[in-house]
Design an enzyme around this catalytic site. Structure first.
Site: not given
Ligand code: ZN
Length: 420
Positions: A379, A289, A239-240, A293
């Site tokens: 991540h 995603h 993620d991210d 955020h």
């Molecule tokens: Zn995230």
């Protein structure tokens, strides 16, 4: 004629008319459902019908045959004792060329059987030319395709059993489907070697030009891959990102020839276009995603939609790639999010805590406590993640895990439900 009878006839004609109208009003493609629940037998059959009579007839004949056999074999004898179940489910694909593929999964269980029976049956149809479509019809080069199937199987299947099997006439009969980015072959189990293999081949091996409209943007060809549904699977997810660490992770994954899913942020796409292209070329999957955020579960439906759509749009614009899955920020899901999208919402089952723990060894420790079908959260925005991965991956490979993307995990689960 009595008044009553006349009335009845009139009513019947009227009813027939209504029926006629309701049949005509049916959409071109629809699903037929048969569900029965008797004392000893349960039946659930779902199968698609299209606007193509020939294709419908073939599907209908298969369904009738299976259902009749089931009734003859199990239903009748089971009126006294025992139980039996018939389940038929399907997936349906249509490509831009108008190629329709339908996969039917048949499952029969009965107290008369030692173990359940399963079958995969596929139908492929060229809706423009109005005729059946065999794998050979879309194959560029027969010999190359045979070799490719053999090479792919050899990776998993050490002996050469399949060599004598993969002939031209076999290719003609092979169950397969064409989806938007790949051709899937359902290699039946052979000589009781338990597994029916699922092989994915890139569209570029075939006379298919699905991607053509995006060629000016970016043309990538995912690698071919074989997945054994009988063996353990794991999905690594990140993620991210993308970030300056993502390339390192991609390189590490390449070293071990494994693929993962990256849930990216829309606002980073332009900055890391090359990284994302590399990702797709290496066979990884990209997920959504959100754009920047924000905690999606606190947003309004319009704001949620905007977060999702802006990310979809920029990925499509830069890469010509359509994302199928969404991971809501902070893993927080509510009805508003579910109602805002028809994407596949994906959370995780193992959190490595790489966002919190500083020590790669500790992160790896958590990432090694896994079981079949787990989704691991990591991540690619942290430098320690790559270090933790370099500890985890060799160990997980030793434990015979196969690394799959999120879409592949869904497919494996479906296959297992229908096949094992
Ligand atoms: Zn995230």
């Amino acid at each position: 004629m009595s008044k009553k009878l006349g009335c009845c006839i009139l009513l019947s004609i009227f009813a027939l008319l209504i029926l006629q109208i309701s049949i005509k009003k049916k959409p071109d493609d629809y699903v037929k459902t048969i569900i029965t629940n008797k004392k000893n037998t349960i039946v659930a059959i779902n199968y698609p019908q299209t606007k193509y009579k020939h294709l419908n007839q073939k599907i209908q004949k298969y369904i009738n045959d299976v259902y009749d056999d089931f009734k003859d074999e199990y239903d009748f004898f089971l009126n006294l004792k025992g139980k039996s179940e018939l389940n038929i489910d399907y997936t349906y694909y249509i490509t831009k060329e108008g190629y329709i593929s339908i996969v039917l999964y048949t499952y029969i269980d009965s107290s008369l059987l030692e173990s359940p029976l399963r079958e995969i049956k596929t139908f492929a149809y060229d809706s423009k030319k109005k005729r059946d479509l065999s794998l050979l019809d879309i194959t560029k080069n027969k010999e190359n395709l045979k070799q490719k199937i053999l090479d792919t199987l050899k990776l998993k299947y050490k002996d050469e059993t399949y060599k004598s099997l993969i002939t031209n006439s076999y290719l003609k009969k092979i169950p397969y489907s064409i989806s938007k980015d790949k051709v899937s072959l359902y290699i039946p189990s052979y000589q009781n070697k338990v597994t029916p293999y699922l092989i994915h081949l890139p569209l570029s091996d075939f006379n298919l030009n699905e991607k053509e409209e995006n060629k000016h943007v970016f043309d990538y060809t995912p690698k071919s891959k074989v997945i054994d549904p009988k063996q353990k699977v794991l999905a690594l997810t990140f993620d991210d990102g993308p970030s300056k660490y993502t390339d390192k992770i991609i390189n590490l994954l390449k070293k071990y020839d494994i693929t993962a899913t990256f849930f990216v942020l829309g606002n980073k796409v332009s900055l890391y276009e090359d990284t994302l292209k590399k990702m797709l070329k290496e066979g990884h999957e990209i997920g959504n995603h959100s754009y920047n955020h924000k905690l999606m579960s606190t947003l309004s439906e319009d704001e949620i939609k905007e977060q999702i759509q802006k990310t979809q749009d920029i990925i499509y614009e830069k890469l010509g790639y359509k994302v199928n899955s969404l991971r809501p920020t902070y893993g927080s899901v509510n009805t508003k999010i579910k109602q805002s999208t028809n994407m596949n919402i994906v959370l995780w089952s193992v959190d490595t805590l790489d966002w919190k723990l500083k020590d790669p060894k500790k992160i790896a420790e958590r990432g090694l406590k896994v079981k079949d079908e787990d989704i691991i959260l990591m991540h690619d925005s942290k430098s320690r993640t790559e270090k933790a991965l370099s500890i985890m991956i060799p160990k997980l490979l030793e434990e015979n895990y196969q690394f799959v993307t999120i879409s592949e995990l869904e497919e494996v689960k479906l296959l297992r439900k229908k096949l094992q």
